[in-house]
Motif scaffolding. Structure first.
Motif, PDB file in Angstrom:
ATOM      1  N   GLY A  26       4.599  17.581  72.887  1.00  0.00           N
ATOM      2  CA  GLY A  26       4.339  19.018  72.833  1.00  0.00           C
ATOM      3  C   GLY A  26       4.999  19.641  71.623  1.00  0.00           C
ATOM      4  O   GLY A  26       6.021  19.183  71.128  1.00  0.00           O
ATOM      5  N   CYS A  60       3.417  25.287  68.549  1.00  0.00           N
ATOM      6  CA  CYS A  60       2.066  25.794  68.321  1.00  0.00           C
ATOM      7  C   CYS A  60       1.259  24.681  67.678  1.00  0.00           C
ATOM      8  O   CYS A  60       1.753  24.009  66.774  1.00  0.00           O
ATOM      9  N   ILE A  68      -3.501  27.089  69.578  1.00  0.00           N
ATOM     10  CA  ILE A  68      -2.790  26.924  70.844  1.00  0.00           C
ATOM     11  C   ILE A  68      -1.305  27.227  70.673  1.00  0.00           C
ATOM     12  O   ILE A  68      -0.660  26.712  69.758  1.00  0.00           O
ATOM     13  N   CYS A  69      -0.775  28.065  71.544  1.00  0.00           N
ATOM     14  CA  CYS A  69       0.659  28.334  71.584  1.00  0.00           C
ATOM     15  C   CYS A  69       1.196  27.896  72.940  1.00  0.00           C
ATOM     16  O   CYS A  69       0.564  28.128  73.971  1.00  0.00           O
ATOM     17  N   VAL A  70       2.366  27.258  72.921  1.00  0.00           N
ATOM     18  CA  VAL A  70       2.975  26.718  74.140  1.00  0.00           C
ATOM     19  C   VAL A  70       4.374  27.302  74.301  1.00  0.00           C
ATOM     20  O   VAL A  70       5.148  27.327  73.339  1.00  0.00           O
ATOM     21  N   GLN A  78       3.614  26.097  79.475  1.00  0.00           N
ATOM     22  CA  GLN A  78       2.381  26.856  79.663  1.00  0.00           C
ATOM     23  C   GLN A  78       1.795  27.218  78.306  1.00  0.00           C
ATOM     24  O   GLN A  78       2.518  27.344  77.319  1.00  0.00           O
ATOM     25  N   ASN A  79       0.477  27.424  78.274  1.00  0.00           N
ATOM     26  CA  ASN A  79      -0.156  27.639  76.980  1.00  0.00           C
ATOM     27  C   ASN A  79      -1.102  28.831  76.990  1.00  0.00           C
ATOM     28  O   ASN A  79      -1.548  29.291  78.041  1.00  0.00           O
ATOM     29  N   ASP A  94       4.090  20.156  77.628  1.00  0.00           N
ATOM     30  CA  ASP A  94       2.961  20.807  76.978  1.00  0.00           C
ATOM     31  C   ASP A  94       1.742  20.564  77.856  1.00  0.00           C
ATOM     32  O   ASP A  94       1.319  19.422  78.026  1.00  0.00           O
ATOM     33  N   VAL A 100      -1.289  21.610  77.327  1.00  0.00           N
ATOM     34  CA  VAL A 100      -2.545  21.646  76.581  1.00  0.00           C
ATOM     35  C   VAL A 100      -3.313  20.340  76.830  1.00  0.00           C
ATOM     36  O   VAL A 100      -2.771  19.246  76.660  1.00  0.00           O
TER      37      VAL A 100
END
Length: 266
Positions: free
Chosen positions: A19, A22, A97-99, A104-105, A238, A240
């Motif tokens: 992860g 971003c 994508i931001c985590v 959580q994303n 992560d 995602v």
């Protein structure tokens, strides 16, 4: 994504990535392709999965460097991209994508070339592969008409169909095309089905509904009722691609002949 019979000698791999704060993900239409992610953490680790004999991706990329790179990535992973179109004048689709610290994303999708996938292209591609195909797995990062055409062509050929209706499309014509299995998370389930009951699934021509709930048990709902499957305990870093990974594994297990309980539990 179409799972089909293929030469057993072909190596299959999947990529697992750490992860990051971003990440930028290139995506293609119809299916849920293996991720090609750019991040400072370095190259992803290659892991043998051994689940499927052949994969065909359907969708579109732009006539740009990202499109070339994604084709190379699919080829390296043993995914047949013969039915991935190159759209002149369009960029390859991207997801930004931001985590957060909890894993959580939040994802913002720019469809790019994916938005140009036609219903004719999707239906024709699925029909061409139907004789050898085991399963169709469709998503909604392409026009709704293209996804519906693929689902309709697969159903007409007797091919099991799975749909991950993400991102949720309010104009999806539920009830107009039969779908064997719909895979959603809790938020998507509430938006599409409310509190799902067997009668509601029948009205929408959905045979099975799978609801993933993070660390909580996964739900399987059909005409016989509902059943829960404990989630695998993990420490989230992560999330995602977690839904994509679940959908892909479920499709692969079903293509290999597993029954639903075993496929879900995998």
């Amino acid at each position: 994504l179409v799972l089909r019979q293929h030469d057993r000698g072909r190596e299959r791999r999947r990529r697992a990535a750490d992860g990051g704060a971003c990440a930028r993900e290139r995506t293609i239409g119809l299916g849920l392709p293996e991720q090609a992610r750019e991040q400072e953490a370095g190259e992803p680790e290659q892991v043998d999965d051994g689940l499927v004999e052949g994969l065909d991706a359907h969708g579109a990329v732009g006539a740009d460097a990202d499109g070339d790179a994604y084709r190379a990535h699919l080829a390296a992973e043993g995914v047949d991209a013969s039915h991935v179109a190159t759209i002149a004048g369009a960029s390859t689709g991207a997801a930004f994508i931001c985590v957060d610290d909890r894993g959580q994303n939040q994802i913002v999708v720019a469809a790019g070339a994916n938005g140009n996938v036609s219903a004719e292209h999707a239906g024709r591609a699925v029909t061409a592969l139907a004789p050898a195909a085991k399963v169709l797995l469709a998503g909604l990062e392409c026009p709704v008409a293209a996804a519906v055409a693929a689902l309709r062509a697969a159903a007409a050929a007797g091919m099991p169909t799975l749909l991950n209706p993400s991102p949720v499309a309010r104009n999806f014509p539920w009830g107009e095309v039969p779908i064997d299995t719909v895979i959603v998370n809790e938020r998507e389930c509430a938006e599409i089905f409310g509190r799902p009951q067997p009668a509601e699934l029948a009205r929408r021509k959905v045979t099975n509904l799978i609801v993933t709930r993070g660390a909580e048990p996964t739900l399987w709902i059909n005409a016989s009722g509902r059943r829960e499957f404990p989630a695998h305990p993990v420490r989230p870093v992560d999330t995602v691609g977690a839904g994509d990974a679940f959908a892909g594994t479920l499709a692969a297990r079903l293509a290999e002949g597993d029954d639903f309980p075993r496929a879900i539990a995998a």
